[in-house]
Design an enzyme around this catalytic site. Structure first.
Site, short mmCIF file in Angstrom:
data_model
loop_
_atom_site.label_atom_id
_atom_site.label_comp_id
_atom_site.label_asym_id
_atom_site.label_seq_id
_atom_site.Cartn_x
_atom_site.Cartn_y
_atom_site.Cartn_z
N SER A 1 45.79 42.94 37.08
CA SER A 1 46.99 43.68 37.51
C SER A 1 48.28 42.89 37.39
CB SER A 1 46.84 44.11 38.96
OG SER A 1 46.11 45.29 39.03
N TYR B 1 49.53 45.54 46.78
CA TYR B 1 48.96 46.84 47.14
C TYR B 1 49.11 47.13 48.65
CZ TYR B 1 46.51 45.10 43.02
OH TYR B 1 46.20 44.52 41.83
N TYR C 1 45.74 49.86 28.17
CA TYR C 1 45.71 49.37 29.56
C TYR C 1 44.58 48.34 29.75
CZ TYR C 1 44.93 49.25 34.58
OH TYR C 1 44.73 48.81 35.87
N VAL D 1 42.67 41.24 40.13
CA VAL D 1 41.28 41.05 40.56
C VAL D 1 40.56 39.92 39.82
CG1 VAL D 1 40.86 43.36 41.52
CG2 VAL D 1 40.47 42.96 39.08
N LYS E 1 51.00 44.14 35.26
CA LYS E 1 51.84 45.29 35.63
C LYS E 1 53.34 44.98 35.63
CE LYS E 1 48.10 47.89 37.69
NZ LYS E 1 47.00 47.74 38.62
N1 GLN Z 1 41.71 46.06 35.46
C1 GLN Z 1 41.72 46.36 36.86
C2 GLN Z 1 41.51 47.86 37.07
O1 GLN Z 1 42.13 48.63 36.42
C3 GLN Z 1 42.99 45.88 37.45
C4 GLN Z 1 43.03 46.03 38.92
C5 GLN Z 1 43.54 44.85 39.66
O2 GLN Z 1 43.69 43.74 39.16
N2 GLN Z 1 43.77 45.06 40.93
O3 GLN Z 1 40.72 48.27 37.85
#
Ligand code: GLN
Length: 305
Positions: free
Chosen positions: A61, A241, A189, A259, A64
């Site tokens: 993420s 988040y 993505y 993550v 982003k």
């Molecule tokens: N690639 C992960 C997903 O889309 C990214 C989510 C994250 O890093 N929180 O689920």
């Protein structure tokens, strides 16, 4: 500074045992839960580090804010704001950000999956191949590392276990919020999430955001200064988040987690910080990483509040 980072790293490493490596993408489950690294890049270019800061991991993420920068550079803030809102969701990263009937651009945020999927479709390019390449080029420039690429195993693993993201994308499509084909947008993505780098590259990106769009040392401008205000404000309110409020209290700087265990923190005008610690809390944020940032913020008075 080096001594401080070494001390904090040893103090915080044990907290990793309170978390777990992400396992909803099988390839990520192979991460080392005990790893912890920190890298600090000052706005004027001074570097300090400790621990596992040269290990490669996928940024997930943390792409982003880079997607947001590319979307802003290609379309301008007004256009982007009309398609992806800025209100904090207060929900997990893969949540549906509204009731099925009330989903509109105002309740999707660039720092959660729904917003990121829309942003992939806002990047300019004749093909999705070209769009991804442009995103990768921007990532390399921001990170000060022309070698950055993707982890193919994580990309394939995520693509074959992406039911939730497919559900989010189809929902966006059914509400007229996504113009292109679901699979081509999602492929972009998934590739974006699989970009891999180390803490040093992450800290460098943070330093550019801290420096209002200029590279440390050379001062070369990568994006216009007002865009750093746009991105940093959203990082502050939604970058962690549904853990963003607590993070604001404990650390007090704009930041983005992934993550894969990374956290990129931005201390406006002062520094960028890159963290790697794959043991995550229930919200998908690095447990030991947040502890380390909290203590570093206390020692160096980093909170902007
Ligand atoms: N690639 C992960 C997903 O889309 C990214 C989510 C994250 O890093 N929180 O689920």
């Amino acid at each position: 500074m080096e001594e401080l980072l070494e001390r904090l790293l040893e103090e915080c490493r044990p907290f990793a045992s309170q978390g777990q490596v992400a396992n909803y993408i099988p390839e990520l489950a192979k991460g080392d839960p005990q790893a912890l690294g920190v890298y600090v890049t000052g706005s004027e270019g001074k570097h300090s580090w400790a621990g596992d800061c040269r290990r490669l991991f996928t940024i997930q993420s943390i792409v982003k804010p880079i997607l947001l920068l590319q979307a802003l550079l290609d379309n301008g803030p007004e256009f982007v704001l009309n398609r992806v809102g800025v209100e904090a969701t207060g929900k997990p990263f893969d949540a549906i950000n509204a009731g099925d009937q009330s989903l509109d651009s105002g309740n999707i945020n660039p720092m959660v999956n729904m917003g990121a999927i829309v942003m992939c479709s806002l990047i300019h390019g004749r093909s999705y191949e070209e769009r991804f390449q442009r995103l990768l080029d921007l990532t390399r420039r921001l990170a000060g590392d022309g070698e950055i690429g993707i982890d193919g195993a994580v990309y394939r693993s995520e693509k074959s276990h992406g039911s939730k993201n497919r559900a989010l994308a189809y929902l966006l499509k059914s509400h007229g919020l996504l113009e292109d084909g679901v699979e081509e947008v999602l492929d972009c993505y998934f590739r974006a999430c699989s970009i891999q780098m180390d803490c040093r590259a992450l800290a460098h990106i943070g330093a550019v955001l801290a420096n209002r769009g200029r590279l440390p040392v050379s001062n070369e401008r990568i994006f216009p200064a007002p865009m750093s205000r746009y991105v940093n404000a959203i990082l502050m309110t939604c970058g962690m988040y549904d853990g963003s409020g607590e993070f604001a209290l404990r650390v007090g700087v704009p930041a983005k987690s992934g993550v894969g265990g990374g956290i990129m923190a931005v201390v406006p005008t002062r520094m960028g910080i890159g963290i790697f610690g794959p043991a995550l809390d229930g919200k998908g944020n690095s447990v030991a990483g947040i502890k380390l940032l909290e203590r570093l913020s206390g020692e160096l008075f980093l909170s902007i509040f």
